[in-house]
Design a protein around this motif. Sequence first.
Motif, mmCIF file in Angstrom:
data_model
loop_
_atom_site.group_PDB
_atom_site.id
_atom_site.type_symbol
_atom_site.label_atom_id
_atom_site.label_comp_id
_atom_site.label_asym_id
_atom_site.label_seq_id
_atom_site.Cartn_x
_atom_site.Cartn_y
_atom_site.Cartn_z
ATOM 1 N N LEU A 1 -17.108 62.017 91.410
ATOM 2 C CA LEU A 1 -15.890 61.296 91.072
ATOM 3 C C LEU A 1 -16.133 60.397 89.867
ATOM 4 O O LEU A 1 -15.295 60.300 88.955
ATOM 5 C CB LEU A 1 -15.468 60.457 92.278
ATOM 6 C CG LEU A 1 -13.988 60.128 92.389
ATOM 7 C CD1 LEU A 1 -13.188 61.403 92.518
ATOM 8 C CD2 LEU A 1 -13.751 59.236 93.602
ATOM 9 N N PHE A 2 -17.275 59.763 89.859
ATOM 10 C CA PHE A 2 -17.660 58.905 88.743
ATOM 11 C C PHE A 2 -17.623 59.704 87.439
ATOM 12 O O PHE A 2 -17.073 59.268 86.434
ATOM 13 C CB PHE A 2 -19.064 58.347 88.992
ATOM 14 C CG PHE A 2 -19.622 57.536 87.872
ATOM 15 C CD1 PHE A 2 -19.270 56.206 87.711
ATOM 16 C CD2 PHE A 2 -20.522 58.103 86.969
ATOM 17 C CE1 PHE A 2 -19.794 55.457 86.670
ATOM 18 C CE2 PHE A 2 -21.041 57.361 85.930
ATOM 19 C CZ PHE A 2 -20.675 56.036 85.784
ATOM 20 N N PHE A 3 -18.194 60.898 87.475
ATOM 21 C CA PHE A 3 -18.205 61.776 86.307
ATOM 22 C C PHE A 3 -16.777 62.038 85.823
ATOM 23 O O PHE A 3 -16.454 61.872 84.643
ATOM 24 C CB PHE A 3 -18.900 63.092 86.682
ATOM 25 C CG PHE A 3 -18.821 64.163 85.632
ATOM 26 C CD1 PHE A 3 -19.625 64.103 84.496
ATOM 27 C CD2 PHE A 3 -17.964 65.250 85.784
ATOM 28 C CE1 PHE A 3 -19.565 65.102 83.536
ATOM 29 C CE2 PHE A 3 -17.902 66.244 84.818
ATOM 30 C CZ PHE A 3 -18.703 66.165 83.700
ATOM 31 N N LEU A 4 -15.901 62.395 86.748
ATOM 32 C CA LEU A 4 -14.532 62.733 86.359
ATOM 33 C C LEU A 4 -13.781 61.514 85.817
ATOM 34 O O LEU A 4 -13.020 61.620 84.855
ATOM 35 C CB LEU A 4 -13.783 63.328 87.553
ATOM 36 C CG LEU A 4 -14.261 64.740 87.923
ATOM 37 C CD1 LEU A 4 -13.607 65.216 89.204
ATOM 38 C CD2 LEU A 4 -13.983 65.712 86.778
ATOM 39 N N ILE A 5 -14.038 60.352 86.418
ATOM 40 C CA ILE A 5 -13.349 59.144 85.952
ATOM 41 C C ILE A 5 -13.804 58.780 84.544
ATOM 42 O O ILE A 5 -12.985 58.505 83.665
ATOM 43 C CB ILE A 5 -13.591 57.966 86.922
ATOM 44 C CG1 ILE A 5 -12.855 58.230 88.235
ATOM 45 C CG2 ILE A 5 -13.120 56.660 86.317
ATOM 46 C CD1 ILE A 5 -13.101 57.200 89.301
ATOM 47 N N VAL A 6 -15.123 58.787 84.321
ATOM 48 C CA VAL A 6 -15.633 58.439 82.985
ATOM 49 C C VAL A 6 -15.056 59.387 81.943
ATOM 50 O O VAL A 6 -14.592 58.961 80.882
ATOM 51 C CB VAL A 6 -17.177 58.463 82.964
ATOM 52 C CG1 VAL A 6 -17.697 58.277 81.551
ATOM 53 C CG2 VAL A 6 -17.737 57.378 83.859
ATOM 54 N N VAL A 7 -15.064 60.684 82.276
ATOM 55 C CA VAL A 7 -14.517 61.670 81.344
ATOM 56 C C VAL A 7 -13.052 61.353 81.028
ATOM 57 O O VAL A 7 -12.619 61.407 79.879
ATOM 58 C CB VAL A 7 -14.654 63.092 81.939
ATOM 59 C CG1 VAL A 7 -13.784 64.071 81.181
ATOM 60 C CG2 VAL A 7 -16.104 63.541 81.892
ATOM 61 N N SER A 8 -12.306 60.972 82.064
ATOM 62 C CA SER A 8 -10.878 60.724 81.861
ATOM 63 C C SER A 8 -10.600 59.446 81.081
ATOM 64 O O SER A 8 -9.503 59.257 80.550
ATOM 65 C CB SER A 8 -10.168 60.629 83.217
ATOM 66 O OG SER A 8 -10.573 61.685 84.037
ATOM 67 N N LEU A 9 -11.574 58.533 81.044
ATOM 68 C CA LEU A 9 -11.354 57.273 80.333
ATOM 69 C C LEU A 9 -11.341 57.470 78.826
ATOM 70 O O LEU A 9 -10.684 56.721 78.098
ATOM 71 C CB LEU A 9 -12.430 56.254 80.701
ATOM 72 C CG LEU A 9 -12.332 55.644 82.094
ATOM 73 C CD1 LEU A 9 -13.495 54.706 82.338
ATOM 74 C CD2 LEU A 9 -11.016 54.904 82.251
ATOM 75 N N PHE A 10 -12.073 58.472 78.355
ATOM 76 C CA PHE A 10 -12.223 58.610 76.906
ATOM 77 C C PHE A 10 -10.911 58.874 76.161
ATOM 78 O O PHE A 10 -10.639 58.203 75.170
ATOM 79 C CB PHE A 10 -13.270 59.670 76.572
ATOM 80 C CG PHE A 10 -14.659 59.122 76.629
ATOM 81 C CD1 PHE A 10 -15.219 58.499 75.522
ATOM 82 C CD2 PHE A 10 -15.399 59.185 77.794
ATOM 83 C CE1 PHE A 10 -16.490 57.972 75.576
ATOM 84 C CE2 PHE A 10 -16.677 58.652 77.860
ATOM 85 C CZ PHE A 10 -17.225 58.050 76.754
ATOM 86 N N PRO A 11 -10.106 59.828 76.618
ATOM 87 C CA PRO A 11 -8.837 60.043 75.901
ATOM 88 C C PRO A 11 -8.017 58.758 75.850
ATOM 89 O O PRO A 11 -7.367 58.464 74.853
ATOM 90 C CB PRO A 11 -8.129 61.105 76.739
ATOM 91 C CG PRO A 11 -9.210 61.797 77.466
ATOM 92 C CD PRO A 11 -10.262 60.783 77.724
ATOM 93 N N LEU A 12 -8.077 57.966 76.932
ATOM 94 C CA LEU A 12 -7.321 56.720 76.972
ATOM 95 C C LEU A 12 -7.865 55.708 75.967
ATOM 96 O O LEU A 12 -7.135 54.866 75.458
ATOM 97 C CB LEU A 12 -7.369 56.114 78.377
ATOM 98 C CG LEU A 12 -6.846 57.017 79.492
ATOM 99 C CD1 LEU A 12 -7.070 56.382 80.855
ATOM 100 C CD2 LEU A 12 -5.370 57.297 79.278
#
Lengths: 244, 210, 230
Positions: C36-47
């Motif tokens: 989950l941590f991996f997916l959250i970090v990945v999702s933060l970048f576009p933002l």
Amino acid sequence: MNFYHYAAPATFYPLAGKLWPWFAAIAALLGLIGLYIGFVVAPTDAQQGEVYRVIFIHVPAAWMSMFIYLVMAGYCALGLAFKTRLSAMMASALAPTGAMFTFVALWTGALWGKPTWGTWWAWDARMTSELILLFLYLGFIALQSAIEDPRRADRAGAVLALVGVVNIPIIYFSVKWWNTLHQGASVSLTAAPKMAETMLWGMLIMALAAWAYAIAMSLLRVRAIIIERERQTEWLVEALEAER
Amino acid sequence: MSTAAVLLETRELGARRGNVELFSGLSFAVTEGELLTVRGPNGSGKTTLLRMLCGLGEPSAGSILWRGEAVAAFDTALRQGVIYFGHATAVKDELTAIENLEFGLALAGLPADNAVVEEALRQVGLYARRQVPARRLSQGQRRRLGLARLLLAHQPLWLLDEPGAALDRQGLALLAQTVAEHLLRGGAALVSTHQDLGIPAARARELLFQ
Amino acid sequence: MTEREFFGPGEAISWALRRDLRLALRSRGELGVALLFFLIVVSLFPLSVNPDPKLLRTIAPGIAWVSALLATLLALGRLFNNDYADGTLEQMLLSPLPLPGIVGGKVLAHWISTGLPLVLVSPLVAVQFGLGGGELGVLMVSLLLGTPILSMLGAIGAALTLGLRAAPVLLALLVLPLYVPVLIFGAGAVEAHASGLGAGGHLSLLAAGTLLAGLATPWATCTALRIAYE
């Protein structure tokens, strides 16, 4: 000369005490001569003007930063293989000096880069590797200071330094490869100005000064480490009495 | 009985914790079938000695010999011939009693076939709880799980650090019986304890720390 | 009273692998956290940058790889700490089974429970960042070949910092600089593919790195573990 004789802290402590002022004096003397050559005698560069003179500090610092890590790893290997306490102490004593030279190399590099390339920092292969080298030094120092038991600190630091020394070439080549693929910064460090003979001499003398400084500092620091570790032993109490 | 072989021997053994000397000049031998009880106040170095003898730490002075040959820390000979039973129970919360015992035995290099494991659990009174995750076992039951491992241990030398801790009277009796049988088979044991464990032994000595 | 003389590394690897995988299955919650941590970090970048599809496609491999680095780092604490706390680790050091085998099995189990899931969820990253099929394929292969190196190098750091108060922060400081080559070749593979250069060189270097690390790191990890106890 018996190597093991001087590998004992009890015999090395007074020896280091006798030697370090000499190396410090040599460092100061050569440093003054080198700086004089670099900043007064050496001619102004046709293209870069006066700015280039920072290389008299930058290049020796960069050399020493890498060289000291190698020496440190060598001491660490000795310490792991033969369990000689002194070599582990020498490694710990060298680390801050190495980190300092790495930092100086980066700092002076930035100072040179701003007027020359118009930027403080470029993701050049050498600069990036140097930055990672700084992290490796800091990691070594942080690990050793986080471990209370000195024996474990010595040996854990040694493993880390050896892993680091194996990795440094890999890191360097990977960064270099990455850099050539990207053609990022349009600057090239290899296009250094043609070296006049005086410049070469200045740099050489500065490198020797840096060398002497590193030896003096590590001897001084290893004495401090010995005092800290062996404070309850008789020989040290006597030695400290004698020095007073 | 007169010519029992020496298993473990120490020569002028010394240990320090930080800059403090715990003990020095400690020389003794443990022979087959012998029980050596280590006694002394807290902090006198009993645990340090036991850990040193099983190879989990280096002496600051002196040497340790296994069957007459000098051994270093983590020596293969020690790892094959000695079982160490320390304060930590090495019991995994997530695994059941039976799984814990099976993995524990395999790690100690002991055969762990199902029938034997179940029989050992029966002996230590954990058979009914064999499928229960260890997190639901009491401290005493965890120690019993360790006891079950001892029941099946073939290693000639046992180093037991406070083996009676958290055990009830029945558990203590079982412990005494297990060690006694081990001694009768020609094994040896070094036990550090504050309690009187009442282990019947043909040859027993005490090592006193101050 | 005789001791069994020989224990092979295979026995040790299989012991550690079976045990650690079973433990991982029993504490699935912990596994999910790293993923989950991996997916959250990945999702933060576009933002944090901007959602321009072209930009996102360029930075996607780097982001996937940096996030994989961080997720691995997060999971490294679990590798030895629990066994250290409950005394199992000292039994491992005292076991007649060869320690490099035990360590190898543990690291393999760690990779299967943290690295491999990252490979499997990486298609989600491709969706988020608009990566094409070919690029996704290369990303997955690069993660498959590169994440074992992260686990193996990380194990050295985890062993060195065992039981220290500042362990988590220290671990990051020690391990992340060593991860640089993996990051470069891993992320570089996707980029090389996208620019038409072909990812073969990058991927074979990653594979070579995995082999090399597999040979060299267990020694260092075992030494570091023993140092922590001596």
